[in-house]
Design an enzyme around this catalytic site. Structure first.
Site, PDB file in Angstrom:
ATOM      1  N   GLY A  36      -7.016   0.805   8.594  1.00 51.42           N
ATOM      2  CA  GLY A  36      -7.117  -0.593   9.042  1.00 51.42           C
ATOM      3  C   GLY A  36      -5.942  -0.941   9.956  1.00 51.42           C
ATOM      4  O   GLY A  36      -6.118  -1.468  11.058  1.00 51.42           O
ATOM      5  N   HIS A  37      -4.712  -0.600   9.505  1.00 51.71           N
ATOM      6  CA  HIS A  37      -3.537  -0.828  10.354  1.00 51.71           C
ATOM      7  C   HIS A  37      -3.652  -0.014  11.640  1.00 51.71           C
ATOM      8  O   HIS A  37      -3.312  -0.490  12.721  1.00 51.71           O
ATOM      9  CB  HIS A  37      -2.252  -0.368   9.639  1.00 51.71           C
ATOM     10  CG  HIS A  37      -1.937  -1.126   8.383  1.00 51.71           C
ATOM     11  ND1 HIS A  37      -2.044  -0.570   7.133  1.00 51.71           N
ATOM     12  CD2 HIS A  37      -1.500  -2.394   8.194  1.00 51.71           C
ATOM     13  CE1 HIS A  37      -1.681  -1.451   6.221  1.00 51.71           C
ATOM     14  NE2 HIS A  37      -1.354  -2.573   6.831  1.00 51.71           N
ATOM     15  N   GLN A  61       6.684 -13.454  -0.090  1.00 52.48           N
ATOM     16  CA  GLN A  61       5.248 -13.710  -0.257  1.00 52.48           C
ATOM     17  C   GLN A  61       4.686 -13.188  -1.578  1.00 52.48           C
ATOM     18  O   GLN A  61       3.477 -13.214  -1.787  1.00 52.48           O
ATOM     19  CB  GLN A  61       4.468 -13.160   0.939  1.00 52.48           C
ATOM     20  CG  GLN A  61       4.411 -11.645   1.054  1.00 52.48           C
ATOM     21  CD  GLN A  61       3.794 -11.210   2.362  1.00 52.48           C
ATOM     22  OE1 GLN A  61       4.406 -11.302   3.417  1.00 52.48           O
ATOM     23  NE2 GLN A  61       2.551 -10.740   2.326  1.00 52.48           N
ATOM     24  N   GLN A 148      -8.960  -8.915  10.168  1.00 51.66           N
ATOM     25  CA  GLN A 148      -9.918  -9.902   9.644  1.00 51.66           C
ATOM     26  C   GLN A 148     -10.004  -9.855   8.117  1.00 51.66           C
ATOM     27  O   GLN A 148     -10.399 -10.814   7.473  1.00 51.66           O
ATOM     28  CB  GLN A 148     -11.296  -9.628  10.270  1.00 51.66           C
ATOM     29  CG  GLN A 148     -12.433 -10.502   9.794  1.00 51.66           C
ATOM     30  CD  GLN A 148     -12.171 -11.980  10.039  1.00 51.66           C
ATOM     31  OE1 GLN A 148     -11.611 -12.355  11.051  1.00 51.66           O
ATOM     32  NE2 GLN A 148     -12.568 -12.800   9.094  1.00 51.66           N
ATOM     33  N   LYS A 149      -9.622  -8.712   7.525  1.00 52.13           N
ATOM     34  CA  LYS A 149      -9.698  -8.615   6.056  1.00 52.13           C
ATOM     35  C   LYS A 149      -8.889  -9.722   5.393  1.00 52.13           C
ATOM     36  O   LYS A 149      -9.303 -10.286   4.394  1.00 52.13           O
ATOM     37  CB  LYS A 149      -9.200  -7.247   5.582  1.00 52.13           C
ATOM     38  CG  LYS A 149      -9.835  -6.861   4.288  1.00 52.13           C
ATOM     39  CD  LYS A 149      -8.987  -6.171   3.302  1.00 52.13           C
ATOM     40  CE  LYS A 149      -8.086  -6.935   2.500  1.00 52.13           C
ATOM     41  NZ  LYS A 149      -6.863  -6.442   2.054  1.00 52.13           N
ATOM     42  N   VAL A 176     -11.758  -2.727   8.527  1.00 53.23           N
ATOM     43  CA  VAL A 176     -12.180  -1.319   8.466  1.00 53.23           C
ATOM     44  C   VAL A 176     -12.581  -1.023   7.020  1.00 53.23           C
ATOM     45  O   VAL A 176     -11.889  -1.422   6.077  1.00 53.23           O
ATOM     46  CB  VAL A 176     -11.041  -0.371   8.930  1.00 53.23           C
ATOM     47  CG1 VAL A 176     -11.470   1.088   8.819  1.00 53.23           C
ATOM     48  CG2 VAL A 176     -10.627  -0.710  10.361  1.00 53.23           C
TER      49      VAL A 176
HETATM   50  O1  PAF Z   1      -0.693  -8.615   5.918  1.00 54.57           O
HETATM   51  C1  PAF Z   1       0.455  -8.188   5.653  1.00 54.57           C
HETATM   52  O2  PAF Z   1       0.679  -6.986   5.529  1.00 54.57           O
HETATM   53  C2  PAF Z   1       1.585  -9.187   5.472  1.00 54.57           C
HETATM   54  O3  PAF Z   1       1.147 -10.357   4.875  1.00 54.57           O
HETATM   55  C3  PAF Z   1       2.353  -9.486   6.776  1.00 54.57           C
HETATM   56  C4  PAF Z   1       1.482 -10.181   7.804  1.00 54.57           C
HETATM   57  C5  PAF Z   1       2.895  -8.194   7.351  1.00 54.57           C
HETATM   58  C6  PAF Z   1       3.542 -10.407   6.468  1.00 54.57           C
HETATM   59  O4  PAF Z   1       4.423  -9.831   5.564  1.00 54.57           O
END
Ligand code: PAF
Length: 281
Positions: A36-37, A61, A148-149, A176
């Protein structure tokens, strides 16, 4: 490929690149990279002169009971994948560099951050918005790539970029999936064999919703009820939410007569998975 931990050093390099008229594509990640990345990186390589990836497991987060400490950090593998994918710069800051002692400024995600995943993860999207704002200031990219996930995350970041006047475009790339429909996520590695078998129920529920809409069903409550019934057949599945919301405010809609987001979060055992689909009407 250069790996840089110092924000000032990275900022200096990216400003020099921009001064030469070159474009910068940026993919923020928490590492544990998967296809996906890599699809975001691939698109960024195609669109830009220079591609920057950040790898930072952002403590702001994660809730106190969440998996910050045990979040996967396969750094060597991640760097090898970045190099192979054509990344030019990896930003790899230490936690104390991003949040030094005395750090006290946070971005709030407002009402958008309190809905859907924000209900069971209070503060999560504020933490995401804060780190992305910091990263955008450091990297100063032309285009930011998101998946989009994480639809709610993409909507919140797009809103923040507009609200706080960040001069960056956003490209949201499709989810993906594995062959059986399971959306790729760094957390899928936590699933044991039985849970892995049950996990595609999220995408199956979304496909069911799509086929109900295609068949003329417009009543959101009925669609949600059919999705819930399907998910509840799986022994290890515990629904966090199934929602049909508008694409701007993420407010529940009753009748599907506008484009909308169908999103869900389900715990398979202890592993919380999310997925979504956008319905265009
Ligand atoms: O989707 C992620 O992996 C994280 O939330 C992000 C956007 C890198 C922020 O830490």
């Amino acid at each position: 490929m250069k790996v840089i931990g110092d924000p000032q050093k990275l900022a200096k390099i990216t400003r020099q690149i921009s001064c030469k008229g070159k474009s910068i594509g940026f993919i923020p990640t928490m590492g544990a990279l998967h296809p996906g990345h890599l699809s975001l990186i691939k698109q960024a390589v195609k669109d830009n002169d220079i591609v920057v990836v950040s790898i930072f497991v952002n403590p702001a987060q994660f809730g106190p009971k969440e998996d910050f400490k045990k979040y996967p950090r396969p750094l060597k593998k991640d760097l090898a994948l970045c190099r192979k994918a054509g990344v030019d710069l990896v930003f790899l800051p230490a936690e104390k560099i991003m949040y030094p002692q005395g750090y006290s400024t946070f971005v709030e995600a407002g009402e958008l951050g309190a809905k859907l995943c924000g209900i069971s993860r209070p503060g999560h999207f504020g933490g995401v918005a804060t780190v992305v704002a910091k990263l955008l200031n450091i990297v100063a990219p032309n285009i930011l790539y998101l998946g989009q996930k994480d639809a709610q995350q993409a909507i919140i970041i797009t809103r923040m970029i507009k609200d706080l006047n960040f001069p960056v475009k956003v490209k949201v790339m499709p989810t993906v999936r594995q062959k059986d429909g399971l959306a790729l996520s760094s957390r899928n590695i936590y699933l044991n064999n039985e849970q892995r078998k049950q996990a595609p129920v999220l995408s199956k529920a979304l496909s069911l919703a799509e086929s109900l809409v295609a068949g003329g069903q417009r009543d959101a409550a009925r669609i949600i009820s059919r999705m819930r019934q399907l998910i509840e057949k799986k022994k290890q599945a515990k629904i966090d939410y199934v929602a049909i919301v508008d694409l701007e405010k993420l407010e529940s809609i009753k009748k599907i007569n506008q484009s909308c987001l169908i999103a869900l979060a389900v715990r398979i055992g202890k592993i919380r998975l999310i997925d979504n689909t956008i319905i265009s009407v």
